[in-house]
Write a protein that holds these residues in place. Structure first.
Motif, PDB file in Angstrom:
ATOM      1  N   ILE A  26       0.843  -1.207   0.000  1.00  0.00           N
ATOM      2  CA  ILE A  26       0.000   0.000   0.000  1.00  0.00           C
ATOM      3  C   ILE A  26       0.877   1.256   0.000  1.00  0.00           C
ATOM      4  O   ILE A  26       0.644   2.204  -0.764  1.00  0.00           O
ATOM      5  CB  ILE A  26      -0.945  -0.014   1.226  1.00  0.00           C
ATOM      6  N   GLY A  27       1.910   1.222   0.850  1.00  0.00           N
ATOM      7  CA  GLY A  27       2.793   2.392   0.959  1.00  0.00           C
ATOM      8  C   GLY A  27       3.512   2.690  -0.342  1.00  0.00           C
ATOM      9  O   GLY A  27       3.603   3.850  -0.761  1.00  0.00           O
ATOM     10  N   GLN A  28       4.007   1.640  -0.998  1.00  0.00           N
ATOM     11  CA  GLN A  28       4.730   1.852  -2.253  1.00  0.00           C
ATOM     12  C   GLN A  28       3.800   2.384  -3.340  1.00  0.00           C
ATOM     13  O   GLN A  28       4.190   3.255  -4.119  1.00  0.00           O
ATOM     14  CB  GLN A  28       5.347   0.544  -2.725  1.00  0.00           C
ATOM     15  N   GLY A  29       2.592   1.871  -3.366  1.00  0.00           N
ATOM     16  CA  GLY A  29       1.620   2.365  -4.345  1.00  0.00           C
ATOM     17  C   GLY A  29       1.337   3.839  -4.143  1.00  0.00           C
ATOM     18  O   GLY A  29       1.335   4.630  -5.096  1.00  0.00           O
ATOM     19  N   ASN A  30       1.119   4.213  -2.879  1.00  0.00           N
ATOM     20  CA  ASN A  30       0.859   5.637  -2.567  1.00  0.00           C
ATOM     21  C   ASN A  30       2.048   6.504  -2.953  1.00  0.00           C
ATOM     22  O   ASN A  30       1.882   7.557  -3.582  1.00  0.00           O
ATOM     23  CB  ASN A  30       0.593   5.808  -1.066  1.00  0.00           C
ATOM     24  N   ALA A  31       3.243   6.055  -2.541  1.00  0.00           N
ATOM     25  CA  ALA A  31       4.445   6.860  -2.802  1.00  0.00           C
ATOM     26  C   ALA A  31       4.663   7.042  -4.302  1.00  0.00           C
ATOM     27  O   ALA A  31       4.952   8.153  -4.768  1.00  0.00           O
ATOM     28  CB  ALA A  31       5.657   6.196  -2.166  1.00  0.00           C
ATOM     29  N   ALA A  32       4.510   5.955  -5.058  1.00  0.00           N
ATOM     30  CA  ALA A  32       4.746   6.041  -6.507  1.00  0.00           C
ATOM     31  C   ALA A  32       3.716   6.934  -7.176  1.00  0.00           C
ATOM     32  O   ALA A  32       4.059   7.727  -8.068  1.00  0.00           O
ATOM     33  CB  ALA A  32       4.720   4.646  -7.122  1.00  0.00           C
ATOM     34  N   SER A  33       2.448   6.822  -6.732  1.00  0.00           N
ATOM     35  CA  SER A  33       1.425   7.656  -7.378  1.00  0.00           C
ATOM     36  C   SER A  33       1.667   9.133  -7.083  1.00  0.00           C
ATOM     37  O   SER A  33       1.541   9.983  -7.957  1.00  0.00           O
ATOM     38  CB  SER A  33       0.030   7.218  -6.948  1.00  0.00           C
ATOM     39  N   LYS A  34       2.048   9.435  -5.825  1.00  0.00           N
ATOM     40  CA  LYS A  34       2.317  10.843  -5.479  1.00  0.00           C
ATOM     41  C   LYS A  34       3.556  11.364  -6.209  1.00  0.00           C
ATOM     42  O   LYS A  34       3.609  12.530  -6.598  1.00  0.00           O
ATOM     43  CB  LYS A  34       2.520  10.993  -3.962  1.00  0.00           C
ATOM     44  N   ALA A  35       4.552  10.477  -6.380  1.00  0.00           N
ATOM     45  CA  ALA A  35       5.759  10.907  -7.099  1.00  0.00           C
ATOM     46  C   ALA A  35       5.433  11.210  -8.555  1.00  0.00           C
ATOM     47  O   ALA A  35       5.890  12.219  -9.100  1.00  0.00           O
ATOM     48  CB  ALA A  35       6.829   9.818  -7.012  1.00  0.00           C
ATOM     49  N   ALA A  36       4.632  10.335  -9.179  1.00  0.00           N
ATOM     50  CA  ALA A  36       4.257  10.571 -10.579  1.00  0.00           C
ATOM     51  C   ALA A  36       3.465  11.865 -10.694  1.00  0.00           C
ATOM     52  O   ALA A  36       3.659  12.656 -11.639  1.00  0.00           O
ATOM     53  CB  ALA A  36       3.447   9.390 -11.106  1.00  0.00           C
ATOM     54  N   GLU A  37       2.597  12.099  -9.708  1.00  0.00           N
ATOM     55  CA  GLU A  37       1.811  13.341  -9.690  1.00  0.00           C
ATOM     56  C   GLU A  37       2.732  14.555  -9.557  1.00  0.00           C
ATOM     57  O   GLU A  37       2.571  15.560 -10.260  1.00  0.00           O
ATOM     58  CB  GLU A  37       0.866  13.269  -8.480  1.00  0.00           C
ATOM     59  N   GLY A  38       3.707  14.430  -8.638  1.00  0.00           N
ATOM     60  CA  GLY A  38       4.656  15.529  -8.413  1.00  0.00           C
ATOM     61  C   GLY A  38       5.489  15.826  -9.643  1.00  0.00           C
ATOM     62  O   GLY A  38       5.727  16.987  -9.983  1.00  0.00           O
ATOM     63  N   ILE A  39       5.925  14.753 -10.337  1.00  0.00           N
ATOM     64  CA  ILE A  39       6.738  14.949 -11.548  1.00  0.00           C
ATOM     65  C   ILE A  39       5.905  15.619 -12.642  1.00  0.00           C
ATOM     66  O   ILE A  39       6.388  16.493 -13.368  1.00  0.00           O
ATOM     67  CB  ILE A  39       7.313  13.601 -12.042  1.00  0.00           C
ATOM     68  N   ARG A  41       3.394  17.670 -12.127  1.00  0.00           N
ATOM     69  CA  ARG A  41       3.189  19.080 -11.742  1.00  0.00           C
ATOM     70  C   ARG A  41       4.454  19.913 -11.905  1.00  0.00           C
ATOM     71  O   ARG A  41       4.421  21.055 -12.316  1.00  0.00           O
ATOM     72  CB  ARG A  41       2.753  19.153 -10.279  1.00  0.00           C
ATOM     73  N   GLN A  42       5.575  19.323 -11.445  1.00  0.00           N
ATOM     74  CA  GLN A  42       6.845  20.068 -11.465  1.00  0.00           C
ATOM     75  C   GLN A  42       7.926  19.253 -12.153  1.00  0.00           C
ATOM     76  O   GLN A  42       8.767  18.630 -11.493  1.00  0.00           O
ATOM     77  CB  GLN A  42       7.284  20.368 -10.032  1.00  0.00           C
ATOM     78  N   PRO A  43       7.934  19.250 -13.468  1.00  0.00           N
ATOM     79  CA  PRO A  43       8.939  18.444 -14.178  1.00  0.00           C
ATOM     80  C   PRO A  43      10.373  18.877 -13.855  1.00  0.00           C
ATOM     81  O   PRO A  43      11.290  18.072 -13.948  1.00  0.00           O
ATOM     82  CB  PRO A  43       8.634  18.691 -15.656  1.00  0.00           C
ATOM     83  N   GLU A  44      10.554  20.124 -13.437  1.00  0.00           N
ATOM     84  CA  GLU A  44      11.922  20.591 -13.149  1.00  0.00           C
ATOM     85  C   GLU A  44      12.478  19.954 -11.870  1.00  0.00           C
ATOM     86  O   GLU A  44      13.689  19.934 -11.663  1.00  0.00           O
ATOM     87  CB  GLU A  44      11.967  22.128 -13.066  1.00  0.00           C
ATOM     88  N   ALA A  45      11.578  19.437 -11.007  1.00  0.00           N
ATOM     89  CA  ALA A  45      12.037  18.796  -9.764  1.00  0.00           C
ATOM     90  C   ALA A  45      12.103  17.275  -9.898  1.00  0.00           C
ATOM     91  O   ALA A  45      12.163  16.571  -8.903  1.00  0.00           O
ATOM     92  CB  ALA A  45      11.105  19.177  -8.619  1.00  0.00           C
ATOM     93  N   GLU A  46      12.113  16.793 -11.132  1.00  0.00           N
ATOM     94  CA  GLU A  46      12.039  15.346 -11.374  1.00  0.00           C
ATOM     95  C   GLU A  46      13.167  14.569 -10.677  1.00  0.00           C
ATOM     96  O   GLU A  46      12.919  13.549 -10.033  1.00  0.00           O
ATOM     97  CB  GLU A  46      12.085  15.078 -12.885  1.00  0.00           C
ATOM     98  N   GLY A  47      14.378  15.083 -10.777  1.00  0.00           N
ATOM     99  CA  GLY A  47      15.522  14.385 -10.181  1.00  0.00           C
ATOM    100  C   GLY A  47      15.379  14.219  -8.687  1.00  0.00           C
ATOM    101  O   GLY A  47      15.604  13.136  -8.132  1.00  0.00           O
ATOM    102  N   LYS A  48      14.972  15.297  -8.026  1.00  0.00           N
ATOM    103  CA  LYS A  48      14.824  15.248  -6.562  1.00  0.00           C
ATOM    104  C   LYS A  48      13.695  14.297  -6.168  1.00  0.00           C
ATOM    105  O   LYS A  48      13.812  13.541  -5.213  1.00  0.00           O
ATOM    106  CB  LYS A  48      14.535  16.649  -6.022  1.00  0.00           C
ATOM    107  N   ILE A  49      12.596  14.356  -6.911  1.00  0.00           N
ATOM    108  CA  ILE A  49      11.442  13.496  -6.588  1.00  0.00           C
ATOM    109  C   ILE A  49      11.809  12.028  -6.778  1.00  0.00           C
ATOM    110  O   ILE A  49      11.534  11.192  -5.916  1.00  0.00           O
ATOM    111  CB  ILE A  49      10.226  13.879  -7.454  1.00  0.00           C
ATOM    112  N   ARG A  50      12.453  11.714  -7.899  1.00  0.00           N
ATOM    113  CA  ARG A  50      12.842  10.322  -8.140  1.00  0.00           C
ATOM    114  C   ARG A  50      13.838   9.847  -7.088  1.00  0.00           C
ATOM    115  O   ARG A  50      13.793   8.704  -6.647  1.00  0.00           O
ATOM    116  CB  ARG A  50      13.447  10.162  -9.529  1.00  0.00           C
ATOM    117  N   GLY A  51      14.759  10.720  -6.684  1.00  0.00           N
ATOM    118  CA  GLY A  51      15.739  10.359  -5.657  1.00  0.00           C
ATOM    119  C   GLY A  51      15.071  10.034  -4.335  1.00  0.00           C
ATOM    120  O   GLY A  51      15.367   9.011  -3.702  1.00  0.00           O
ATOM    121  N   THR A  52      14.142  10.900  -3.934  1.00  0.00           N
ATOM    122  CA  THR A  52      13.421  10.660  -2.674  1.00  0.00           C
ATOM    123  C   THR A  52      12.619   9.368  -2.758  1.00  0.00           C
ATOM    124  O   THR A  52      12.568   8.586  -1.797  1.00  0.00           O
ATOM    125  CB  THR A  52      12.469  11.842  -2.389  1.00  0.00           C
ATOM    126  N   LEU A  53      12.013   9.124  -3.933  1.00  0.00           N
ATOM    127  CA  LEU A  53      11.226   7.899  -4.118  1.00  0.00           C
ATOM    128  C   LEU A  53      12.122   6.670  -4.023  1.00  0.00           C
ATOM    129  O   LEU A  53      11.743   5.666  -3.396  1.00  0.00           O
ATOM    130  CB  LEU A  53      10.526   7.941  -5.476  1.00  0.00           C
TER     131      LEU A  53
END
Lengths: 82, 116
Positions: A26-39, A41-53
């Motif tokens: 459940i946690g991984q599904g939530n995290a991945a969906s929020k990361a995809a949403e974040g990327i 919304r903010q494609p310029e922060a893609e590296g940071k979001i993927r790193g945190t994920l």
């Protein structure tokens, strides 16, 4: 190993790996969906979001791995074997 | 994506450094078999991290799946190999596998407290 110990070990192994997979799944599904949403919304922060994920998924999946370790030990190196 | 690639590179490097150091220490303190078990686990952990990295890079690129049994299956194969081989040990292999988590923790602490 007697029959009751063997049966209990198999049931415990199945429960260990099955229950340990629920929460992280459940946690991984939530995290991945929020990361995809974040990327999206903010494609310029893609590296940071993927790193945190990457870091958070590695730790989440280790919970499943602990359960898997318990079940593997129960099945292949059972300490309660007579 | 430069941040992400830098993070990956740092973590790979940290794992290699920690594993090499631990291999030497375990080899001297215990036995070569124990050290080899640790090294096998560390190698498996590195492979696991690479698979995780691949699937994270695939997010947002169509129908790539994040989960799947491959990563967890890798761990299972590694542990069964350690148990069944007779010469390898379970606990060092497991700790070797956890080296990747230690590397992540080290990297997180380095990020939190800055490069010292």
């Amino acid at each position: 190993m007697n029959d009751i110990t063997a049966a209990a070990s198999v049931i415990a192994a199945a429960l260990a790996v099955g229950l340990a997979a629920i929460g992280p799944g459940i946690g991984q599904g939530n995290a991945a969906s929020k990361a995809a949403e974040g990327i999206a919304r903010q494609p310029e922060a893609e590296g940071k979001i993927r790193g945190t994920l990457l870091l958070s998924l590695a730790f989440m999946e280790s919970l499943t791995i602990y359960g898997l370790l318990v079940s593997i030990v129960l099945l292949f190196a059972n300490p309660f074997r007579g | 994506m430069a941040d992400y690639h830098a993070l990956r590179r740092r973590i790979y490097l940290t794992v290699v450094v920690i594993a090499a150091f631990a291999f030497v220490v375990v080899g001297f303190a215990y036995s070569l078999n124990t050290a080899l078990s640790y090294l096998l686990g560390a190698g498996g952990g590195l492979l696991y991290f690479r698979m995780l990295d691949r699937s994270i890079q695939g997010i947002g690129e169509g129908n790539r799946r994040l989960g799947g049994p491959a990563r967890v299956g890798l761990f299972a194969v590694l542990m069964v190999m350690a148990i069944k081989s007779g010469s390898l040990e379970i606990l060092p292999t497991f700790f070797g596998f956890l080296t990747i988590k230690a590397a992540i923790l080290v990297d997180t602490l380095r990020t939190l407290f800055g490069d010292v």
